[in-house]
Design an enzyme around this catalytic site. Sequence first.
Site, PDB file in Angstrom:
ATOM      1  N   GLY A 153       0.832  -1.195   0.000  1.00  0.00           N
ATOM      2  CA  GLY A 153       0.000   0.000   0.000  1.00  0.00           C
ATOM      3  C   GLY A 153       0.865   1.243   0.000  1.00  0.00           C
ATOM      4  O   GLY A 153       1.997   1.237  -0.504  1.00  0.00           O
ATOM      5  N   ARG A 154       0.346   2.306   0.596  1.00  0.00           N
ATOM      6  CA  ARG A 154       1.020   3.601   0.564  1.00  0.00           C
ATOM      7  C   ARG A 154       2.393   3.571   1.240  1.00  0.00           C
ATOM      8  O   ARG A 154       3.374   4.090   0.731  1.00  0.00           O
ATOM      9  CB  ARG A 154       0.135   4.656   1.229  1.00  0.00           C
ATOM     10  CG  ARG A 154      -1.185   4.905   0.508  1.00  0.00           C
ATOM     11  CD  ARG A 154      -2.156   5.722   1.338  1.00  0.00           C
ATOM     12  NE  ARG A 154      -2.584   4.988   2.525  1.00  0.00           N
ATOM     13  CZ  ARG A 154      -2.223   5.292   3.770  1.00  0.00           C
ATOM     14  NH1 ARG A 154      -1.422   6.313   3.987  1.00  0.00           N
ATOM     15  NH2 ARG A 154      -2.668   4.582   4.788  1.00  0.00           N
ATOM     16  N   ILE A 155       2.458   2.956   2.418  1.00  0.00           N
ATOM     17  CA  ILE A 155       3.713   2.951   3.170  1.00  0.00           C
ATOM     18  C   ILE A 155       4.723   2.019   2.510  1.00  0.00           C
ATOM     19  O   ILE A 155       5.903   2.367   2.335  1.00  0.00           O
ATOM     20  CB  ILE A 155       3.473   2.549   4.635  1.00  0.00           C
ATOM     21  CG1 ILE A 155       2.589   3.595   5.322  1.00  0.00           C
ATOM     22  CG2 ILE A 155       4.791   2.401   5.379  1.00  0.00           C
ATOM     23  CD1 ILE A 155       2.149   3.210   6.722  1.00  0.00           C
ATOM     24  N   ARG A 175      -2.249  -9.029  -1.541  1.00  0.00           N
ATOM     25  CA  ARG A 175      -3.458  -9.438  -2.242  1.00  0.00           C
ATOM     26  C   ARG A 175      -3.271  -9.176  -3.745  1.00  0.00           C
ATOM     27  O   ARG A 175      -2.407  -8.393  -4.156  1.00  0.00           O
ATOM     28  CB  ARG A 175      -4.679  -8.700  -1.704  1.00  0.00           C
ATOM     29  CG  ARG A 175      -4.580  -7.195  -1.799  1.00  0.00           C
ATOM     30  CD  ARG A 175      -5.796  -6.530  -1.211  1.00  0.00           C
ATOM     31  NE  ARG A 175      -5.690  -5.080  -1.298  1.00  0.00           N
ATOM     32  CZ  ARG A 175      -6.683  -4.240  -1.031  1.00  0.00           C
ATOM     33  NH1 ARG A 175      -7.851  -4.720  -0.640  1.00  0.00           N
ATOM     34  NH2 ARG A 175      -6.505  -2.942  -1.134  1.00  0.00           N
ATOM     35  N   THR A 234       6.398  -2.746  11.615  1.00  0.00           N
ATOM     36  CA  THR A 234       5.988  -1.407  12.040  1.00  0.00           C
ATOM     37  C   THR A 234       4.496  -1.225  11.822  1.00  0.00           C
ATOM     38  O   THR A 234       3.994  -0.098  11.868  1.00  0.00           O
ATOM     39  CB  THR A 234       6.753  -0.319  11.259  1.00  0.00           C
ATOM     40  OG1 THR A 234       6.566  -0.515   9.854  1.00  0.00           O
ATOM     41  CG2 THR A 234       8.238  -0.345  11.580  1.00  0.00           C
ATOM     42  N   ARG A 236       1.251  -3.808  12.836  1.00  0.00           N
ATOM     43  CA  ARG A 236       0.493  -4.195  14.021  1.00  0.00           C
ATOM     44  C   ARG A 236       0.985  -5.559  14.493  1.00  0.00           C
ATOM     45  O   ARG A 236       1.185  -6.475  13.683  1.00  0.00           O
ATOM     46  CB  ARG A 236      -1.018  -4.261  13.731  1.00  0.00           C
ATOM     47  CG  ARG A 236      -1.676  -2.925  13.437  1.00  0.00           C
ATOM     48  CD  ARG A 236      -1.681  -2.009  14.637  1.00  0.00           C
ATOM     49  NE  ARG A 236      -2.328  -0.736  14.373  1.00  0.00           N
ATOM     50  CZ  ARG A 236      -1.734   0.354  13.902  1.00  0.00           C
ATOM     51  NH1 ARG A 236      -0.442   0.302  13.607  1.00  0.00           N
ATOM     52  NH2 ARG A 236      -2.405   1.466  13.730  1.00  0.00           N
ATOM     53  N   GLU A 265      -0.211  -2.315  24.380  1.00  0.00           N
ATOM     54  CA  GLU A 265       0.604  -1.116  24.513  1.00  0.00           C
ATOM     55  C   GLU A 265      -0.052  -0.145  25.493  1.00  0.00           C
ATOM     56  O   GLU A 265      -1.282  -0.100  25.593  1.00  0.00           O
ATOM     57  CB  GLU A 265       0.767  -0.437  23.146  1.00  0.00           C
ATOM     58  CG  GLU A 265       1.477  -1.311  22.117  1.00  0.00           C
ATOM     59  CD  GLU A 265       1.653  -0.631  20.770  1.00  0.00           C
ATOM     60  OE1 GLU A 265       1.312   0.580  20.650  1.00  0.00           O
ATOM     61  OE2 GLU A 265       2.138  -1.277  19.822  1.00  0.00           O
ATOM     62  N   HIS A 285       6.591   1.988  19.512  1.00  0.00           N
ATOM     63  CA  HIS A 285       5.578   2.463  18.559  1.00  0.00           C
ATOM     64  C   HIS A 285       5.835   3.915  18.150  1.00  0.00           C
ATOM     65  O   HIS A 285       5.002   4.804  18.355  1.00  0.00           O
ATOM     66  CB  HIS A 285       4.176   2.305  19.127  1.00  0.00           C
ATOM     67  CG  HIS A 285       3.141   2.162  18.044  1.00  0.00           C
ATOM     68  ND1 HIS A 285       1.956   1.501  18.220  1.00  0.00           N
ATOM     69  CD2 HIS A 285       3.114   2.598  16.753  1.00  0.00           C
ATOM     70  CE1 HIS A 285       1.234   1.531  17.102  1.00  0.00           C
ATOM     71  NE2 HIS A 285       1.939   2.200  16.197  1.00  0.00           N
TER      72      HIS A 285
END
Length: 323
Positions: A153-155, A175, A234, A236, A265, A285
């Site tokens: 995705g974006r990251i 996917r 980074t 979840r 957390e 985090h």
Amino acid sequence: MKVAILDDYHDTIRTLGVFAKLAGHDVKIWNDHLQDTDQLARRLADVEALVLIRERTKIGAPLLERLPKLKLISQRSVYPHIDIEACTRLGILVCSNMHAGTPSYSTSEMTWALILSAAREVPQNVAALKAGQWQVGVGSTLRGKYLGLFGYGRIAAEVAKIGAAMGMKILVWAREQSRQKAKAQGYEVAESKDDFFARSDVLTLHMRLVDATRHIVTAADLARMKPTAIFVNTSRAPLVEPGALVAALKAGRPGKAAVDVYEEEPVLGGKHPLLAMDNVVCTPHLGYVTRDEFEVQFSDIFDQINAFAAGKPINAVNSVPST
């Protein structure tokens, strides 16, 4: 409106330029972390608008039912920590800008901070130097090796650009739609999930936590990794099967890990098994935690409060009767 901001650990929010957007509201900022329902209910008894910093505090029905004055929860990004059904039932609007078109540059940079720290054993050598020792280990060069991106995705796209610039070979598993996107951008797509885990020298997770992705990384997947490989998370913690990463590191596949996220957390008192492992780099985090990113995020969050106060809510994720 009476506004409460939770979990501002470093008292940063009031120092942001965008904090001026809350001028005219009665704002209370809390710097500690609470999860106890009774304590939170007392703290938020008179609050009309609640600002959350990502997923630091879980907001469930037992708490919401004790906050009769609460009308708005304003935050940014995904909201698995909020009981949306309870909010809707109680007439509480949840507004969250999902920033679908904007990469989190801070998270992609943090991913690389972890990759480089793990590959070159930076934290271990820093600690040793402070303790009076000289070089305590030999790191690894990344150029020419496979950077595996699980999710695209974006990251992940930003992480890929940096990896390619460093001379790494990009390998993607995701996917079908995302695999096609990666292929169109010139990156190699693995033949299968098994192939992906087996070939990656650095494997980093980049996907949302939803029912379909929970525990998507299994013990069997990790066992296929090279003993020289680095596993990076980074995104979840629950993307990984419970206990699988610790067991895999003890078994030597992968050889190293770098993590920024945990099942529960904040992690306090050093009480997490990964913190006791010399082959793991752990950070608390920090992916989205930069002043620049906060300016962007809280601009959206405060705009949502002002829009609600003006009777024209934006970025609503549920529907409640207008008041």
